[in-house]
Scaffold this motif. Structure first.
Motif, PDB file in Angstrom:
ATOM      1  N   ASP A  10      -5.392  -8.271 -13.170  1.00 14.26           N
ATOM      2  CA  ASP A  10      -5.174  -9.481 -12.384  1.00 14.26           C
ATOM      3  C   ASP A  10      -5.323 -10.733 -13.228  1.00 14.26           C
ATOM      4  O   ASP A  10      -4.527 -11.636 -13.165  1.00 14.26           O
ATOM      5  CB  ASP A  10      -6.221  -9.570 -11.258  1.00 14.26           C
ATOM      6  N   LEU A  12      -5.571 -11.457 -16.561  1.00 15.82           N
ATOM      7  CA  LEU A  12      -5.037 -11.898 -17.831  1.00 15.82           C
ATOM      8  C   LEU A  12      -3.527 -11.837 -17.927  1.00 15.82           C
ATOM      9  O   LEU A  12      -2.976 -12.224 -18.935  1.00 15.82           O
ATOM     10  CB  LEU A  12      -5.675 -11.091 -18.943  1.00 15.82           C
ATOM     11  N   ASP A  13      -2.899 -11.371 -16.875  1.00 18.74           N
ATOM     12  CA  ASP A  13      -1.458 -11.305 -16.991  1.00 18.74           C
ATOM     13  C   ASP A  13      -0.853 -12.666 -16.727  1.00 18.74           C
ATOM     14  O   ASP A  13      -0.431 -12.979 -15.622  1.00 18.74           O
ATOM     15  CB  ASP A  13      -0.904 -10.246 -16.036  1.00 18.74           C
ATOM     16  N   ALA A  15       1.723 -13.812 -18.362  1.00 24.22           N
ATOM     17  CA  ALA A  15       3.165 -13.812 -18.659  1.00 24.22           C
ATOM     18  C   ALA A  15       4.015 -14.036 -17.409  1.00 24.22           C
ATOM     19  O   ALA A  15       4.928 -14.860 -17.436  1.00 24.22           O
ATOM     20  CB  ALA A  15       3.550 -12.518 -19.356  1.00 24.22           C
ATOM     21  N   PRO A  16       3.726 -13.330 -16.290  1.00 30.04           N
ATOM     22  CA  PRO A  16       4.552 -13.586 -15.102  1.00 30.04           C
ATOM     23  C   PRO A  16       4.471 -15.025 -14.635  1.00 30.04           C
ATOM     24  O   PRO A  16       5.455 -15.581 -14.146  1.00 30.04           O
ATOM     25  CB  PRO A  16       3.964 -12.652 -14.042  1.00 30.04           C
ATOM     26  N   LYS A  17       3.301 -15.647 -14.808  1.00 27.39           N
ATOM     27  CA  LYS A  17       3.172 -17.041 -14.366  1.00 27.39           C
ATOM     28  C   LYS A  17       4.054 -17.941 -15.211  1.00 27.39           C
ATOM     29  O   LYS A  17       4.678 -18.884 -14.722  1.00 27.39           O
ATOM     30  CB  LYS A  17       1.719 -17.485 -14.453  1.00 27.39           C
ATOM     31  N   PHE A  19       6.663 -16.955 -16.669  1.00 29.03           N
ATOM     32  CA  PHE A  19       8.020 -16.619 -16.254  1.00 29.03           C
ATOM     33  C   PHE A  19       8.403 -17.402 -15.002  1.00 29.03           C
ATOM     34  O   PHE A  19       9.541 -17.863 -14.866  1.00 29.03           O
ATOM     35  CB  PHE A  19       8.102 -15.119 -15.991  1.00 29.03           C
ATOM     36  N   ASN A  20       7.430 -17.558 -14.092  1.00 28.41           N
ATOM     37  CA  ASN A  20       7.671 -18.369 -12.897  1.00 28.41           C
ATOM     38  C   ASN A  20       8.146 -19.759 -13.269  1.00 28.41           C
ATOM     39  O   ASN A  20       9.028 -20.321 -12.627  1.00 28.41           O
ATOM     40  CB  ASN A  20       6.382 -18.508 -12.075  1.00 28.41           C
ATOM     41  N   LEU A  23      11.687 -19.719 -14.195  1.00 29.27           N
ATOM     42  CA  LEU A  23      12.539 -19.615 -13.009  1.00 29.27           C
ATOM     43  C   LEU A  23      12.632 -20.953 -12.299  1.00 29.27           C
ATOM     44  O   LEU A  23      13.694 -21.361 -11.829  1.00 29.27           O
ATOM     45  CB  LEU A  23      11.995 -18.551 -12.058  1.00 29.27           C
TER      46      LEU A  23
END
Lengths: 193, 628
Positions: A10, A12-13, A15-17, A19-20, A23
């Motif tokens: 939960d 430390l990831d 990267a998706p944020k 990526f958001n 976008l």
């Protein structure tokens, strides 16, 4: 153990944020693409162009925002090299340049008004100048928010991972704002007559 | 990086039966939840509520259409000034049509459908603990909720809700004095839609990011269930098209409130010459339909994805043409951006440009037909289980075909001169995106209800609901084709006023009663839904014998979805009735090494070592004669 694992996934990831943010930039890009296409449809249909020479202030603001991108780049590099004093200095510089950009844009509006080019205008091509710059300014204000968030993180000595994340987050957006402004300015220049 | 996290959390020790140490209060668990499963339920329940409201609105205007000159004292009691002397006010009739459309398209079939099932299924079917940004996800729901409240609140302003149609074309939407609904009602509509777009964008960004970043081990793009492909492409469409609507609406707001002339040209309102000059309402139509057309695919694609999954599961057969399904979804997504002009054939568009839009539009028939043929081929000789979800999924295919066929007529620029703005259009889109999408959504609700609430819905009520709704929807929308061919325009208040339309009054009465019947049928659903949440039969972990990952998660909801490690994926999601296997389904989590008897050489396409092991196994276990 399980808990630690879940938490690790939960927490430390990031990267998706990030990526958001990319976008979001796509959505913003579409927004400005729509505005400029709107301009093309309008001016193509009505035959009314901008029909003025744009104030020089826009040239200065363009210079200012390009320099601010450079300073932000330097701040980012300083953050990566653990030179936090330098990071803060250049972040401040970027923010000040951002505010200067804001001020120059508003000054350009004043110049436009003096030229009797109003927002409420029977020639909507001229209203579009205000729309482009105004909507872009909203983005600049949001960008300033991200810069200050990075700045406050740096003062609070948040973990380096997060510090770098905030820098990148602000960086992606700020450079985007810069590029969009250049796009809008060139678009306006090409259409000023 | 990981050292930091261990530093933060690893030192806490745990009994392994304690999954989590969050102390959820009522507020964080049910209201401001950041858990994707709870947010999905919030979207679903809000969506269903909005659907019932919008359906009630439609029945109100249907009553007016069937009995234009009658008075119903009850209506006066219910609606007050909107139905003076028991007859619906013409302006309110326009409001009803407008708000029915807005709520159904945006609040039910966009947020209610994508919001529910993308939120529920993306993390569960991909093997993720939650969305990329749970916080953004929560904001997305609350922006949607606020948008819904504001939209409904427009019924309580003096002049009533917006009434210029759900497409809010200027000048009706740009001049506050144009008609009663152009006043505060329109303002509220705009505020509500701004929030709605914000919600959609936050949701969409999250979905795309989750699909691209957070798939579990082994879940490559070509192992994703078609539901996920559909949600993913839907989210991309939303992310690219909603900003264009925002741009259009920003200009509209400036025209309305600040007096610019983007959309308004010389116009006289109530004897008063307005100061506007030189604007073009067509500009708004361009901006609106650049969103508007992708929007109809935003509505239908999740429904298509859901029905792919349900049809395959309940036919006990692999989906026919998985790759073709994905490519046709991609094809539809790309094409959806270059067809918006077919909504504007009669706006004085250059006929050549109309021809271009006509061709792009008709090309959409290709991927759509690929999809329908694939559904039918999946059903063909399947071992079909007619669960309510399956019936609704088949119903979707039926509506998609019968509504899609009329799309070929409407997409034709020449025929559109006759057909535009008639009941033919109403029939077309109510079948192809209205009924089809709502059937997809209902199929999803029946199918994933056990996943959401841990209980099963009642099947008998489900069948009743299906048949009444299915027949009702056809009875409502089919006759409209004929009205449209006869040139009856949509949105007219009283057919008795026009001699050419008066003869359709009897058909209107018929449609209205069919609509009332289908409306009443929804009570069966509502009762079933609410009752089953609390008192339904408890479900097993995998009630439908399904392959996808969500059924490997325990029935009880945990924050983080799986108690232990996230399952790894080894195969595609459609291994149903694979010859040689002892069961008629093989979940995605079962490695090929455990299913030697059913493996085929092509299962090992990029896996040399696996293929070798399989060949050895085949030699050691020569195939026996099949026992018939």
């Amino acid at each position: 153990m399980i808990m630690a694992q879940i938490q690790q996934e939960d927490k430390l990831d990031l990267a998706p944020k990030k990526f958001n943010m990319w976008l979001f930039i796509f959505t913003s890009f579409m927004f400005f693409a729509a505005l400029t296409s709107g301009f093309i449809v309008y001016s193509g249909g009505s035959g009314k162009g901008i029909k003025i020479i744009l104030p020089h202030a826009f040239m200065y603001s363009t210079a200012v925002i390009i320099i601010s991108s450079v300073t932000l780049f330097i701040a980012s590099r300083a953050a990566k090299q653990l030179q936090f004093e330098k990071q803060r200095l250049f972040l401040w510089l970027t923010a000040i340049l951002g505010i200067a950009f804001l001020a120059i844009q508003i000054y350009a509006w004043v110049l436009l008004v003096n030229m009797k080019v109003y927002l409420v205008n029977s020639n909507a091509s001229q209203s579009f100048i205000y729309m482009f710059t105004g909507m872009h300014l909203l983005h600049v204000i949001a960008g300033l928010g991200l810069l200050f968030r990075a700045l406050s993180g740096s003062y609070k000595n948040i973990p380096q991972v997060k510090n770098l994340f905030r820098m990148e987050f602000a960086g992606i957006f700020w450079h985007f704002i810069d590029i969009i402004w250049i796009y809008l300015y060139v678009f306006l220049l090409l259409n000023q007559y | 990086m990981s050292t930091l996290a261990v530093h933060d959390h690893g030192v806490e020790s745990h009994d392994h039966d304690h999954e989590h140490h969050h102390h959820d209060t009522f507020l964080t668990k049910y209201v401001f939840s950041q858990d994707h499963k709870m947010i999905a339920k919030q979207f679903l329940i809000t969506g269903i509520t909005m659907a019932f409201i919008a359906m009630t609105l439609s029945i109100l205007f249907r009553i007016q259409l069937a009995y234009p000159d009658k008075t119903f004292p009850l209506l006066h009691t219910l609606l007050g000034r909107f139905a003076p002397e028991g007859r619906i006010d013409p302006n309110f009739y326009m409001s009803l049509v407008t708000i029915h459309g807005t709520i159904m398209v945006f609040f039910v079939l966009t947020a209610g459908l994508s919001g529910t099932f993308s939120n529920l299924l993306i993390p569960l079917q991909l093997g993720a603990r939650d969305m990329a940004s749970p916080f953004l996800n929560m904001l997305s729901y609350w922006a949607f909720f606020l948008a819904s409240v504001i939209m409904l609140s427009s019924f309580f302003v003096q002049k009533g809700p917006a009434s210029g149609g759900w497409t809010i074309y200027p000048p009706l939407s740009a001049l506050p004095k144009a008609m009663p609904g152009s006043g505060e009602g329109m303002t509220l509509w705009l505020i509500s839609m701004v929030l709605f777009v914000a919600s959609s964008l936050m949701g969409g960004i999250n979905y795309v990011s989750t699909v691209l970043n957070m798939r579990t081990k082994g879940m490559d793009l070509w192992k994703m269930p078609l539901t996920i492909w559909a949600f993913f492409l839907t989210a991309i469409l939303g992310v690219l098209s909603f900003p264009v609507l925002v741009a259009g609406v920003v200009l509209l707001i400036f025209d309305r409130s600040f007096g610019t002339s983007f959309y308004l040209s010389e116009i006289v309102v109530q004897g008063q010459v307005m100061p506007f000059e030189g604007g073009s309402p067509i500009l708004f139509e361009h901006l609106f339909w650049f969103l508007g057309h992708p929007e109809v695919y935003i509505v239908i694609m999740p429904a298509l994805g859901i029905s792919s999954e349900i049809i395959s599961t309940n036919s006990r057969k692999p989906i026919f043409g998985y790759h073709a399904m994905v490519y046709s979804l991609i094809g539809i997504s790309v094409l959806s951006f270059i067809v918006w002009g077919h909504h504007m054939f009669v706006t004085g568009m250059n006929p050549f440009l109309g021809g271009v839009f006509m061709i792009t539009t008709l090309i959409i028939a290709v991927p759509s037909a690929v999809k329908t043929f694939n559904y039918l081929a999946t059903l063909w000789r399947g071992n079909i289980r007619f669960t309510p979800a399956m019936l609704f999924a088949i119903g979707l295919v039926s509506f998609f075909i019968s509504g899609g066929l009329t799309g070929l007529f409407l997409g034709n620029a020449a025929l559109d001169i006759n057909l535009h703005d008639t009941y033919f259009v109403v029939a077309h889109f109510h079948l192809v995106m209205g009924s089809a999408a709502i059937f997809g959504m209902l199929a999803g609700v029946y199918h994933w209800f056990p996943k959401m609430f841990g209980r099963l819905m009642d099947e008998k009520l489900g069948y009743l609901h299906f048949w009444l709704t299915f027949i009702g929807a056809y009875l409502v929308f089919f006759p409209m084709h004929f009205m449209g061919l006869d040139g009856v325009p949509r949105r007219y208040y009283a057919f008795t006023e026009f001699p050419s339309m008066a003869r359709w009054l009897s058909v209107n009465v018929f449609i209205t009663w069919a609509a009332i019947m289908s409306g009443v049928a929804q009570i069966a659903f509502l009762f079933n839904f609410v009752y089953s949440i609390f008192w339904g039969k408890k479900t097993t972990q995998n009630p439908w014998g399904s392959n996808t990952l969500e059924w490997t998660a325990p029935v009880e909801h945990l924050h983080g979805n799986w108690p232990g490690e996230i399952p790894t994926v080894y195969r595609w999601p459609y291994d149903y009735s694979k010859p040689g296997h002892h069961e008629d389904f093989i979940p995605q989590t079962v490695p090929y090494s455990e299913t030697m008897s059913s493996n085929l050489s092509h299962d090992f396409e990029d896996n040399e070592a696996g293929l070798e092991a399989f060949k050895k196994w085949q030699i050691a276990n020569p195939p026996r004669e099949e026992v018939k």
